[in-house]
Design a protein around this motif. Structure first.
Motif, PDB file in Angstrom:
ATOM      1  N   LEU A   6     -19.776 -23.142  93.676  1.00  0.00           N
ATOM      2  CA  LEU A   6     -18.601 -22.723  93.147  1.00  0.00           C
ATOM      3  C   LEU A   6     -18.699 -22.122  91.910  1.00  0.00           C
ATOM      4  CD1 LEU A   6     -16.084 -25.102  95.353  1.00  0.00           C
ATOM      5  CD2 LEU A   6     -16.534 -22.841  95.779  1.00  0.00           C
ATOM      6  N   ALA A  11     -13.112 -23.374  92.139  1.00  0.00           N
ATOM      7  CA  ALA A  11     -13.063 -25.324  92.144  1.00  0.00           C
ATOM      8  C   ALA A  11     -11.648 -25.449  91.851  1.00  0.00           C
ATOM      9  CB  ALA A  11     -14.312 -25.847  91.485  1.00  0.00           C
ATOM     10  N   LEU A  69     -15.150 -30.320  97.599  1.00  0.00           N
ATOM     11  CA  LEU A  69     -15.470 -30.802  95.738  1.00  0.00           C
ATOM     12  C   LEU A  69     -16.123 -31.831  96.152  1.00  0.00           C
ATOM     13  CD1 LEU A  69     -11.039 -30.245  95.440  1.00  0.00           C
ATOM     14  CD2 LEU A  69     -13.170 -28.969  94.355  1.00  0.00           C
ATOM     15  N   ALA A  72     -19.754 -29.910  95.904  1.00  0.00           N
ATOM     16  CA  ALA A  72     -19.885 -28.482  94.706  1.00  0.00           C
ATOM     17  C   ALA A  72     -20.555 -28.585  93.381  1.00  0.00           C
ATOM     18  CB  ALA A  72     -18.281 -28.301  94.903  1.00  0.00           C
ATOM     19  N   ILE A  74     -20.302 -26.786  90.915  1.00  0.00           N
ATOM     20  CA  ILE A  74     -19.230 -26.186  89.973  1.00  0.00           C
ATOM     21  C   ILE A  74     -20.164 -25.152  88.929  1.00  0.00           C
ATOM     22  CG2 ILE A  74     -17.499 -25.405  88.578  1.00  0.00           C
ATOM     23  CD1 ILE A  74     -16.348 -28.646  89.846  1.00  0.00           C
TER      24      ILE A  74
END
Length: 158
Positions: A6, A11, A69, A72, A74
């Motif tokens: 992400l 995010a 999340l 994820a 990021i």
């Protein structure tokens, strides 16, 4: 479960949606259920059925976002040491070799992809053809109408 890439912006948008679902939508639907219950007989209460269905959707979406999340990875394109290569998160300006049209895409995660805003999924044929290439390279994309060639004009990490 595998990590899902992400961008920082993607995010943040998921976190904002999760916050809205928990602080606005969930309390609203609980109130709607309570109001529908006050109308009496639940067996033929369309408002109650609709509110319960909405509640199921909201709770499912909350679980989905929390799962995404938690899995994820990021990635901030500005912090990447890509050495000029096209990588996840990069914004790529390219020219269609047949038509001469110039297009700009950012390579993002599955959930962030939105062709209208120029964001393409890292798993799309175009992104797969671009990954690892440098400015000046030609990327060949297998399209439904045959192979299309794009010259990469510029790669930015924004």
């Amino acid at each position: 479960m595998n990590k899902v890439p992400l961008t920082v912006n993607g995010a943040e948008r998921l976190r904002e949606e999760l916050h809205r679902l928990k602080t606005v939508d969930r309390p609203w639907v609980i109130g709607a259920i309570a109001e529908a219950r006050a109308h009496g007989d639940l067996s033929e209460n369309a408002e109650y059925d609709a509110a319960k269905e909405r509640q199921g959707f909201i709770e499912g979406r909350i679980q989905e976002i929390e799962g995404k999340l938690s899995n994820a990875q990021i990635i901030d394109p500005k912090l990447l040491d890509a050495d000029g290569r096209c990588v996840f998160g990069a914004t790529v300006e390219m020219e269609d070799q047949d038509s001469g049209d110039t297009v700009t895409y950012q390579i993002v995660g599955e959930d962030e992809a939105d062709i209208k805003t120029g964001k393409i999924s890292v798993n799309s044929p175009v992104a797969r053809a671009l990954i690892g290439k440098y400015a000046g390279d030609i990327a060949q994309v297998q399209a439904p109408g045959g192979i299309r060639e794009y010259e990469i004009i510029d790669i930015r990490y924004e």
